[in-house]
Design a protein around this motif. Structure first.
Motif: not given
Length: 402
Positions: A302-303, A244-246, A227-231, A263-266
């Motif tokens: 986003t993973g 995910i690996g963390s 429901g919440r993402n960077i904008d 930062a990574p695109g994800r």
């Protein structure tokens, strides 16, 4: 006092580990796995992996107090030269073929001291310098035995080991408390909501396997997904990025610090207190966790599917989506052999049975303090590890006298 440098070849003999086919594992005698050598500074009290071996193999690949085990080959350089040490004999146990065993031929070394030294950045760097990279990273016996270690007087070794062990004892105590709290929450969830032995169950009818008054619905009806993402209005220039690996089995293991533009695109998902994060790639790896008291600039990949409670307490939501049944559901939903993954829709369409609010609130009132306590104990573990790791090279170099 200047410490003497001694080659490992003057302190140990070296022996490669046991190589067996997959069919021999799962039953038999205790087995020291590659994972334990890689992850544990000292061998745990009990080995739970098993392998079928005969008496000759048990004698040849035995594990005795003072033995050092080092990863000898790996897919990556970072996994090479990780070590663990036996602080007692392990009768009938054997060890993994991708490791080397160093068996002491002298009493000059305190096992705990060498266990800590082999994990120092200095010694790990020596491994990197000697390793050979072909299709896999590897290390020869001659290179290994030529490496030097400091050998201070034995009483000094004991004092250093005791100082560092005090940190590890506190870490272990916290880990035991966390395990008990986790088990208590999951046990209560199973008793009330799986076995249906909730308070007052004697007076509730069961209709088609569901208590009367409970609601059957989809997960999307009780939790918001992503429901919440960077904008463009995101206010922070620096972020703590979690991929995910963390994350594994309810734990956020580490955060990477980035400037936002680098930062990574994800790095897009943001969370709030009580959210549940669930890795959508290879769900069998169980990359899930409950997020409590997140830092204001935490950003997740986003993973992850981020689940935010809407109609149920977050304690109930977390216990519901971390059951073996739910993990199995996600695994069955995966697509792609090389990159098995699920999509947010698979979370949204999961069927759940929702108890009445009074029962949900009782469960939350009991279990929320468990999860808050787990959070604070985990923070303490991180602080203890950081303090130990800062102290380790200073003690091992003699910078701090003991």
């Amino acid at each position: 006092m200047k410490w003497e440098k001694v080659k490992l070849g003057d302190l140990y003999t070296v022996h490669n580990g046991l190589s067996k086919g997959k069919k021999f594992f799962g039953t038999g005698f205790p087995f020291l796995s590659f994972s334990i050598v890689f992850n544990k500074w000292f061998i745990p009290e009990q080995l739970y992996d098993l392998v079928e071996v005969d008496e000759k193999e048990r004698n040849s690949y035995s594990i005795k107090k003072g033995d050092v085990f080092i990863t000898r080959t790996s897919e990556t350089m970072e996994e090479l030269g990780m070590s663990t040490v036996a602080l007692k004999d392990y009768p009938n146990a054997t060890y993994n073929g991708f490791t080397k065993r160093l068996r002491p031929i002298t009493e000059l070394l305190e096992p705990r001291f060498i266990g800590y030294y082999l994990r120092t950045p200095e010694f790990r760097g020596k491994f990197m310098a000697f390793s050979a990279m072909t299709t896999r990273a590897s290390l020869t016996n001659d290179d290994l035995l030529s490496l030097e270690v400091p050998v201070p007087p034995f009483p000094v070794q004991q004092r250093i080991a005791s100082i560092l062990s005090a940190y590890d004892d506190l870490i272990e105590n916290n880990q035991k408390q966390i395990k008990l709290l986790e088990e208590a929450a999951q046990r209560l969830y199973k008793e009330w909501f799986v076995d249906l032995r909730f308070p007052g169950h004697e007076n509730v009818k069961i209709v088609d396997g569901v208590p009367e008054g409970w609601e059957s619905c989809k997960l999307r009806d009780v939790a918001e997904i992503n429901g919440r993402n960077i904008d463009e209005n995101y206010p922070y220039d620096k972020i703590n990025y979690i991929d995910i690996g963390s994350v594994r089995n309810g734990r956020i293991l580490e955060k990477a610090n980035y400037n936002l533009e680098e930062a990574p695109g994800r790095a897009k998902r943001i969370v709030q207190d009580g959210d549940v994060i669930w890795g959508m790639v290879r769900p069998n790896l169980r990359a899930y966790a409950m997020v409590l008291n997140p830092d204001k600039n935490d950003v997740f990949s986003t993973g992850f599917a981020v689940l935010t409670s809407k109609k149920v307490p977050f304690s109930f939501l977390y216990c519901n989506v971390t059951t073996e049944e739910f993990v199995g559901y996600l695994v069955n939903c995966t697509n792609g052999a090389a990159y098995p993954a699920v999509k947010p829709i698979h979370f949204e369409e999961y069927n759940v049975s929702i108890p009445q609010n009074n029962l949900l609130n009782k469960f939350h009132n009991i279990t929320e303090p468990y999860f808050r306590k787990i959070y604070y104990l985990s923070k303490q573990i991180s602080s203890l590890r950081e303090a130990r790791d800062r102290l380790l090279p200073k003690l091992m170099s003699g910078e701090i006298e003991v």
